[in-house]
Design a protein around this motif. Structure first.
Motif, PDB file in Angstrom:
ATOM      1  N   LEU A 155     -28.899  37.104 -26.884  1.00  0.00           N
ATOM      2  CA  LEU A 155     -28.998  37.201 -25.422  1.00  0.00           C
ATOM      3  C   LEU A 155     -28.400  35.962 -24.780  1.00  0.00           C
ATOM      4  CD1 LEU A 155     -32.721  38.246 -24.858  1.00  0.00           C
ATOM      5  CD2 LEU A 155     -30.726  39.720 -24.771  1.00  0.00           C
ATOM      6  N   ARG A 156     -27.979  36.116 -23.538  1.00  0.00           N
ATOM      7  CA  ARG A 156     -27.590  34.939 -22.757  1.00  0.00           C
ATOM      8  C   ARG A 156     -28.848  34.239 -22.239  1.00  0.00           C
ATOM      9  NH1 ARG A 156     -23.765  38.718 -20.862  1.00  0.00           N
ATOM     10  NH2 ARG A 156     -25.146  39.129 -19.132  1.00  0.00           N
ATOM     11  N   ASP A 157     -29.887  35.038 -21.929  1.00  0.00           N
ATOM     12  CA  ASP A 157     -31.161  34.455 -21.505  1.00  0.00           C
ATOM     13  C   ASP A 157     -31.752  33.675 -22.680  1.00  0.00           C
ATOM     14  OD1 ASP A 157     -31.149  35.540 -18.912  1.00  0.00           O
ATOM     15  OD2 ASP A 157     -31.975  37.438 -19.637  1.00  0.00           O
ATOM     16  N   VAL A 158     -32.585  32.701 -22.358  1.00  0.00           N
ATOM     17  CA  VAL A 158     -33.178  31.861 -23.397  1.00  0.00           C
ATOM     18  C   VAL A 158     -34.609  32.308 -23.656  1.00  0.00           C
ATOM     19  CG1 VAL A 158     -33.833  29.520 -24.044  1.00  0.00           C
ATOM     20  CG2 VAL A 158     -31.719  29.912 -22.751  1.00  0.00           C
ATOM     21  N   ILE A 159     -34.876  32.681 -24.904  1.00  0.00           N
ATOM     22  CA  ILE A 159     -36.224  33.042 -25.333  1.00  0.00           C
ATOM     23  C   ILE A 159     -36.508  32.211 -26.585  1.00  0.00           C
ATOM     24  CG2 ILE A 159     -37.759  34.851 -26.164  1.00  0.00           C
ATOM     25  CD1 ILE A 159     -35.987  36.893 -24.756  1.00  0.00           C
ATOM     26  N   THR A 160     -37.536  31.365 -26.498  1.00  0.00           N
ATOM     27  CA  THR A 160     -37.904  30.533 -27.636  1.00  0.00           C
ATOM     28  C   THR A 160     -39.368  30.772 -27.991  1.00  0.00           C
ATOM     29  OG1 THR A 160     -38.499  28.664 -26.234  1.00  0.00           O
ATOM     30  CG2 THR A 160     -36.223  28.742 -27.037  1.00  0.00           C
ATOM     31  N   PHE A 161     -39.747  30.318 -29.171  1.00  0.00           N
ATOM     32  CA  PHE A 161     -41.122  30.483 -29.643  1.00  0.00           C
ATOM     33  C   PHE A 161     -41.338  29.529 -30.801  1.00  0.00           C
ATOM     34  CE2 PHE A 161     -38.217  33.458 -31.496  1.00  0.00           C
ATOM     35  CZ  PHE A 161     -38.485  33.406 -32.858  1.00  0.00           C
ATOM     36  N   GLU A 162     -42.607  29.314 -31.170  1.00  0.00           N
ATOM     37  CA  GLU A 162     -42.907  28.445 -32.300  1.00  0.00           C
ATOM     38  C   GLU A 162     -44.231  28.839 -32.928  1.00  0.00           C
ATOM     39  OE1 GLU A 162     -42.756  24.605 -30.364  1.00  0.00           O
ATOM     40  OE2 GLU A 162     -44.925  24.568 -30.232  1.00  0.00           O
ATOM     41  N   GLY A 163     -44.416  28.385 -34.152  1.00  0.00           N
ATOM     42  CA  GLY A 163     -45.663  28.656 -34.854  1.00  0.00           C
ATOM     43  C   GLY A 163     -45.789  27.772 -36.079  1.00  0.00           C
ATOM     44  N   GLU A 164     -47.026  27.552 -36.505  1.00  0.00           N
ATOM     45  CA  GLU A 164     -47.282  26.709 -37.668  1.00  0.00           C
ATOM     46  C   GLU A 164     -47.198  27.483 -38.976  1.00  0.00           C
ATOM     47  OE1 GLU A 164     -50.898  24.523 -37.162  1.00  0.00           O
ATOM     48  OE2 GLU A 164     -50.157  23.495 -35.371  1.00  0.00           O
ATOM     49  N   THR A 165     -47.373  28.800 -38.900  1.00  0.00           N
ATOM     50  CA  THR A 165     -47.271  29.647 -40.092  1.00  0.00           C
ATOM     51  C   THR A 165     -46.294  30.773 -39.796  1.00  0.00           C
ATOM     52  OG1 THR A 165     -49.008  31.208 -39.453  1.00  0.00           O
ATOM     53  CG2 THR A 165     -49.709  29.206 -40.648  1.00  0.00           C
ATOM     54  N   VAL A 166     -45.870  31.459 -40.827  1.00  0.00           N
ATOM     55  CA  VAL A 166     -44.976  32.600 -40.629  1.00  0.00           C
ATOM     56  C   VAL A 166     -45.675  33.656 -39.780  1.00  0.00           C
ATOM     57  CG1 VAL A 166     -43.739  34.465 -41.788  1.00  0.00           C
ATOM     58  CG2 VAL A 166     -43.700  32.155 -42.759  1.00  0.00           C
ATOM     59  N   HIS A 167     -46.951  33.891 -40.033  1.00  0.00           N
ATOM     60  CA  HIS A 167     -47.714  34.869 -39.238  1.00  0.00           C
ATOM     61  C   HIS A 167     -47.740  34.461 -37.765  1.00  0.00           C
ATOM     62  CE1 HIS A 167     -51.340  36.712 -37.493  1.00  0.00           C
ATOM     63  NE2 HIS A 167     -50.982  37.752 -38.237  1.00  0.00           N
ATOM     64  N   ASP A 168     -48.037  33.191 -37.509  1.00  0.00           N
ATOM     65  CA  ASP A 168     -48.062  32.692 -36.123  1.00  0.00           C
ATOM     66  C   ASP A 168     -46.677  32.786 -35.480  1.00  0.00           C
ATOM     67  OD1 ASP A 168     -50.724  32.042 -36.457  1.00  0.00           O
ATOM     68  OD2 ASP A 168     -50.351  29.886 -36.740  1.00  0.00           O
ATOM     69  N   LEU A 169     -45.654  32.451 -36.247  1.00  0.00           N
ATOM     70  CA  LEU A 169     -44.281  32.492 -35.749  1.00  0.00           C
ATOM     71  C   LEU A 169     -43.891  33.917 -35.353  1.00  0.00           C
ATOM     72  CD1 LEU A 169     -41.648  30.745 -35.424  1.00  0.00           C
ATOM     73  CD2 LEU A 169     -40.997  31.689 -37.634  1.00  0.00           C
ATOM     74  N   ARG A 170     -44.200  34.873 -36.214  1.00  0.00           N
ATOM     75  CA  ARG A 170     -43.867  36.273 -35.935  1.00  0.00           C
ATOM     76  C   ARG A 170     -44.606  36.763 -34.685  1.00  0.00           C
ATOM     77  NH1 ARG A 170     -41.280  39.192 -39.269  1.00  0.00           N
ATOM     78  NH2 ARG A 170     -42.023  38.084 -41.103  1.00  0.00           N
ATOM     79  N   ASP A 208     -39.591  19.523 -40.112  1.00  0.00           N
ATOM     80  CA  ASP A 208     -40.402  18.906 -41.157  1.00  0.00           C
ATOM     81  C   ASP A 208     -41.290  17.798 -40.603  1.00  0.00           C
ATOM     82  OD1 ASP A 208     -41.174  18.808 -43.862  1.00  0.00           O
ATOM     83  OD2 ASP A 208     -39.836  17.107 -44.227  1.00  0.00           O
ATOM     84  N   ASP A 209     -40.799  17.062 -39.614  1.00  0.00           N
ATOM     85  CA  ASP A 209     -41.589  15.971 -39.033  1.00  0.00           C
ATOM     86  C   ASP A 209     -42.806  16.497 -38.266  1.00  0.00           C
ATOM     87  OD1 ASP A 209     -39.844  14.052 -40.050  1.00  0.00           O
ATOM     88  OD2 ASP A 209     -38.606  14.062 -38.235  1.00  0.00           O
ATOM     89  N   ALA A 210     -42.587  17.559 -37.494  1.00  0.00           N
ATOM     90  CA  ALA A 210     -43.678  18.125 -36.687  1.00  0.00           C
ATOM     91  C   ALA A 210     -44.469  19.180 -37.456  1.00  0.00           C
ATOM     92  CB  ALA A 210     -43.119  18.737 -35.409  1.00  0.00           C
ATOM     93  N   ASP A 211     -43.964  19.583 -38.621  1.00  0.00           N
ATOM     94  CA  ASP A 211     -44.618  20.591 -39.460  1.00  0.00           C
ATOM     95  C   ASP A 211     -44.820  21.903 -38.695  1.00  0.00           C
ATOM     96  OD1 ASP A 211     -45.550  21.264 -42.002  1.00  0.00           O
ATOM     97  OD2 ASP A 211     -47.638  20.897 -41.438  1.00  0.00           O
ATOM     98  N   ILE A 212     -43.719  22.353 -38.048  1.00  0.00           N
ATOM     99  CA  ILE A 212     -43.799  23.573 -37.237  1.00  0.00           C
ATOM    100  C   ILE A 212     -42.472  24.324 -37.296  1.00  0.00           C
ATOM    101  CG2 ILE A 212     -43.031  22.563 -35.055  1.00  0.00           C
ATOM    102  CD1 ILE A 212     -45.415  24.147 -33.775  1.00  0.00           C
ATOM    103  N   PHE A 213     -42.554  25.634 -37.173  1.00  0.00           N
ATOM    104  CA  PHE A 213     -41.366  26.475 -37.098  1.00  0.00           C
ATOM    105  C   PHE A 213     -40.977  26.658 -35.635  1.00  0.00           C
ATOM    106  CE2 PHE A 213     -43.446  28.001 -40.997  1.00  0.00           C
ATOM    107  CZ  PHE A 213     -42.393  27.944 -41.899  1.00  0.00           C
ATOM    108  N   HIS A 214     -39.674  26.576 -35.343  1.00  0.00           N
ATOM    109  CA  HIS A 214     -39.133  26.844 -34.011  1.00  0.00           C
ATOM    110  C   HIS A 214     -38.200  28.037 -34.125  1.00  0.00           C
ATOM    111  CE1 HIS A 214     -40.420  23.028 -32.225  1.00  0.00           C
ATOM    112  NE2 HIS A 214     -40.108  22.486 -33.381  1.00  0.00           N
ATOM    113  N   GLY A 215     -38.271  28.942 -33.170  1.00  0.00           N
ATOM    114  CA  GLY A 215     -37.385  30.088 -33.176  1.00  0.00           C
ATOM    115  C   GLY A 215     -36.734  30.296 -31.831  1.00  0.00           C
ATOM    116  N   GLU A 216     -35.598  30.991 -31.862  1.00  0.00           N
ATOM    117  CA  GLU A 216     -34.873  31.308 -30.630  1.00  0.00           C
ATOM    118  C   GLU A 216     -34.193  32.662 -30.803  1.00  0.00           C
ATOM    119  OE1 GLU A 216     -31.187  29.604 -27.911  1.00  0.00           O
ATOM    120  OE2 GLU A 216     -31.879  28.462 -29.640  1.00  0.00           O
ATOM    121  N   VAL A 217     -34.285  33.497 -29.766  1.00  0.00           N
ATOM    122  CA  VAL A 217     -33.574  34.774 -29.772  1.00  0.00           C
ATOM    123  C   VAL A 217     -32.094  34.461 -29.639  1.00  0.00           C
ATOM    124  CG1 VAL A 217     -33.232  36.962 -28.572  1.00  0.00           C
ATOM    125  CG2 VAL A 217     -35.546  36.059 -28.888  1.00  0.00           C
TER     126      VAL A 217
END
Length: 112
Positions: free
Chosen positions: A26-41, A14-23
């Protein structure tokens, strides 16, 4: 979210106004982020594709999301009771646990 068998959990900052995601499968680390659901996907798909390309470049097989095997440790008394239940049903312990877990997940899926 799911893409090519990889599942992700998403949180909103909420502070950064961004979505953060993580797979998450897996044991490996895969992360991603986006400002909208479309960007996040799109970022999720791109991150999975990058992971697959990285593995290919290194000549490694990507980690498979699920092998179909998992280890569960239980106390000896519970182990004994589970084997007895399985044998009463005429099944191996593995088959009985598989069937029982399948029934529970199916019931939970139908109720939600």
């Amino acid at each position: 979210m799911e893409y090519k068998g990889y599942f992700a959990k998403v949180e909103f900052d909420d502070d950064a106004d961004i979505f953060h995601g993580e797979v998450i499968n897996l044991r490996d680390v895969i992360t991603f982020e986006g400002e909208t659901v479309h960007d996040l996907r799109a970022a999720f798909h791109d991150s999975v594709e990058d992971y697959l390309e990285f593995c290919a470049e290194r000549g490694e097989e990507p980690e498979k999301p699920y092998s179909g095997k998992f280890l569960v440790r239980v106390e000896p008394e519970l182990h004994k009771l589970l084997v007895i239940k399985a044998r009463k049903k005429g099944k191996s312990l593995n088959a009985w646990i598989h069937d029982t877990l399948h029934e529970v997940v199916k019931a939970n899926t139908q109720n939600h």
